[in-house]
Design an enzyme around this catalytic site. Structure first.
Site, PDB file in Angstrom:
ATOM      1  NE  ARG B  59      -2.137  27.098  18.244  1.00  0.00           N
ATOM      2  CZ  ARG B  59      -1.136  26.392  18.726  1.00  0.00           C
ATOM      3  NH1 ARG B  59      -0.215  25.910  17.915  1.00  0.00           N
ATOM      4  NH2 ARG B  59      -1.046  26.151  20.014  1.00  0.00           N
ATOM      5  CG  ASP B  61      -9.184  21.210  16.008  1.00  0.00           C
ATOM      6  OD1 ASP B  61      -8.011  21.188  15.607  1.00  0.00           O
ATOM      7  OD2 ASP B  61      -9.532  20.865  17.159  1.00  0.00           O
ATOM      8  NE  ARG B 209     -14.315  18.481  18.063  1.00  0.00           N
ATOM      9  CZ  ARG B 209     -13.536  18.179  17.020  1.00  0.00           C
ATOM     10  NH1 ARG B 209     -12.571  19.019  16.648  1.00  0.00           N
ATOM     11  NH2 ARG B 209     -13.720  17.077  16.352  1.00  0.00           N
TER      12      ARG B 209
END
Lengths: 262, 262
Positions: B59, B61, B209
Site C-alpha cells: 500500500r 503512500d 523512507r
C-alpha cells in the site's frame, strides 16, 4: 569618422538542463514559452533589468529535452558576478519552469557557444514495450512492436561517415550544405528501452529524428537495413522514413576545446 | 441452516506501473484519487459495471511510485477474459492517468497478492547535485550536499538482518510486530544520482523512507555511521532521522514462488 562604441560586455557560458515538455523549443517565438526567452529574461533580472542576448549551441525543437545544452550570454560589464552567482541567480529566476543552469563560466568575447563547438551529441529514447509510459510520459517515444536492435545497428552503420544527408534533413532546413560527418550512431537496448546515440560536429535540422524514424522501420522489420543505403543515395527526403516525435530526443552534450567549464 | 453462497469469482493478478505524483497513494481515500479506486473502476468497466475488489502487495503512500506493483482482482466468473484482454482493457480504462497494467495472469482464488508475496523490493532515488531537478522533478529527492556513499553503506550494513525496527516505523504503523528481517540495503552512486535499494519479506510503514532519511544524515556527515546502531537499539522513532520525502520512493517489485506472471 568616429567608430561606434559598443557597450563593454562580459560573456558567460552556461550549461543548461531542461524538460522540453510544454515549451516551444529553444528559439523565441510568439506562440509560446521558449528556453531562450526564459533564459534571457532570467539574465535581465541579474543585469538590473537591462536586456541580455544569448546564442546557443543547439536550437532544440518544441518538446525536445536537454541534459547539457550550452549557450552564452552577454551581460553588461559593470555587474559583478561569480560562477556561483550566475548559476544560482539564473536558476532562481528560471523557476518554476523545468529549466535549470547546471554550470557557468566566464569566457572571452570571441568565444561562441555555437561557433566554438567541436561536437554535439544527442540520445533518442524509445520505450519498447506493449504498455504506454507512465513515469516516462513525454520523455520517450513509445513503440509497441519489438525492435531488432542488431538490425538497427546494421542500418545505423551505413549512415556513419561523411555523406550528403539531404534525405534526412527537414525540408525547411536552412543550412547551406547538406554534407555532414556523422561520427557515431549507436543503438543499444537497456531492458524495455532502446537508445540511439548520435555524435557529430553538427547536425542538420531534424537529422537525428529523421534517422531514428528510419531506423525504427528497420527495427520493426518493415525495411531491410540495406534500404537505408538507397534512402541516403536518393538525396530526397521522401526516400527516408518519417520524423520520430520530439519527446524522445535529448541534447546530451556539446564539446569545446578547451572546455570552458573545466 | 443454509450456507450463504458466494457468487463465483475468477481471480486475476496484475502487475502495475504508476507515477504517484498527484495521487493520494494506493488506498482509496475521500481526499483524492487513489491507485486502488482507479484500478477498481477500470475493472468494473470490464465486468459490465459490477463492482470488483482488489488487494495489493504494497500500500504505497501518496506521491510514491511503482515500477512493478502487484495486486489481485476478483471478477465475476461469467466474463470471458484472456491475459491480453485484462491487460489492455484495464490499461485502456486507466487513461488518462499515469497508471498502467504491464501484465496480467489468472490465479487460484486462494492466491493473494498480499499474503503469497515472499519479498518486496524498493529503490529510493536521490538527485545529489547543486541544481534542482527538471526532467526528474517529482521523481527524486533533491539533496544538494555531496553524499558520502561509502559511509552510507557502512551505516546501511548495521540495519541489514533481523531487528526490532521501532525506531524506523511510522508512529501510526498498524503492524502487530516491529520485528522485520531486512535482506538487502545497498547504496550506490550513478553520476549525480544516489540510489538506495532495499529488499525484505515485508516492511513496516515508512520503514524505507525513515531508513533513507537517517542514511542521508550519515551521507552529509551530520551523523557517524555508528550512531545508526544507537538509533536502532533505542526502539524509539525520535532516535532515528526524519522521514525522506515520498517522491524519491519506488516499489520496484514483489516476489512470488511460483511467479504467476512467468
Amino acid at each position: 569618422m568616429i567608430e561606434e562604441e559598443l557597450a563593454p560586455v562580459q560573456r558567460w557560458a552556461v550549461k543548461l538542463e531542461y524538460d522540453g515538455t510544454g515549451l516551444v523549443g529553444w528559439q523565441r517565438q510568439k506562440s509560446g514559452v521558449s528556453v531562450q526567452s526564459l533564459l534571457e529574461e532570467a539574465a535581465a533580472r541579474l543585469a538590473n533589468n537591462r536586456p541580455v542576448s544569448s546564442i546557443t549551441a543547439g536550437r532544440t525543437d518544441s518538446g525536445v529535452h536537454a541534459l547539457a545544452q550550452v549557450a552564452h550570454l552577454d551581460f553588461p560589464a559593470d555587474v559583478r558576478f561569480s560562477r556561483h552567482s550566475v548559476r544560482e541567480g539564473l536558476s532562481y529566476h528560471l523557476k518554476p519552469h523545468n529549466v535549470v543552469v547546471l554550470d557557468a563560466a566566464q569566457v572571452d568575447t570571441d568565444w561562441s557557444a555555437r561557433f566554438s563547438a567541436i561536437w554535439r551529441s544527442y540520445q533518442y529514447r524509445i520505450l519498447n514495450r506493449r504498455s504506454r509510459p507512465t513515469l516516462l510520459a513525454g520523455q520517450v517515444w513509445h513503440v509497441k512492436s519489438t525492435l531488432d536492435v542488431e538490425k538497427m545497428q546494421e542500418a545505423a552503420n551505413i549512415l556513419v561517415g561523411s555523406h550528403d544527408f539531404t534525405s534526412f534533413r527537414a525540408v525547411a532546413c536552412q543550412a547551406h550544405s547538406p554534407l555532414r560527418t556523422l561520427d557515431q550512431l549507436e543503438v543499444s537496448r537497456h531492458g524495455d528501452e532502446v537508445i540511439v546515440f548520435a555524435k557529430a560536429r553538427s547536425f542538420l535540422h531534424h537529422q537525428v529524428r529523421n534517422m531514428v524514424g528510419t531506423l525504427k522501420l528497420v527495427g520493426i522489420g518493415a525495411w531491410l537495413p540495406e534500404r537505408v543505403a538507397d534512402a541516403l543515395e536518393a538525396r530526397n527526403r521522401c526516400a527516408a522514413g518519417p520524423t520520430a516525435p520530439p519527446e524522445g530526443l535529448y541534447l546530451n552534450g556539446v564539446g569545446y576545446d578547451p572546455d570552458p567549464f573545466d
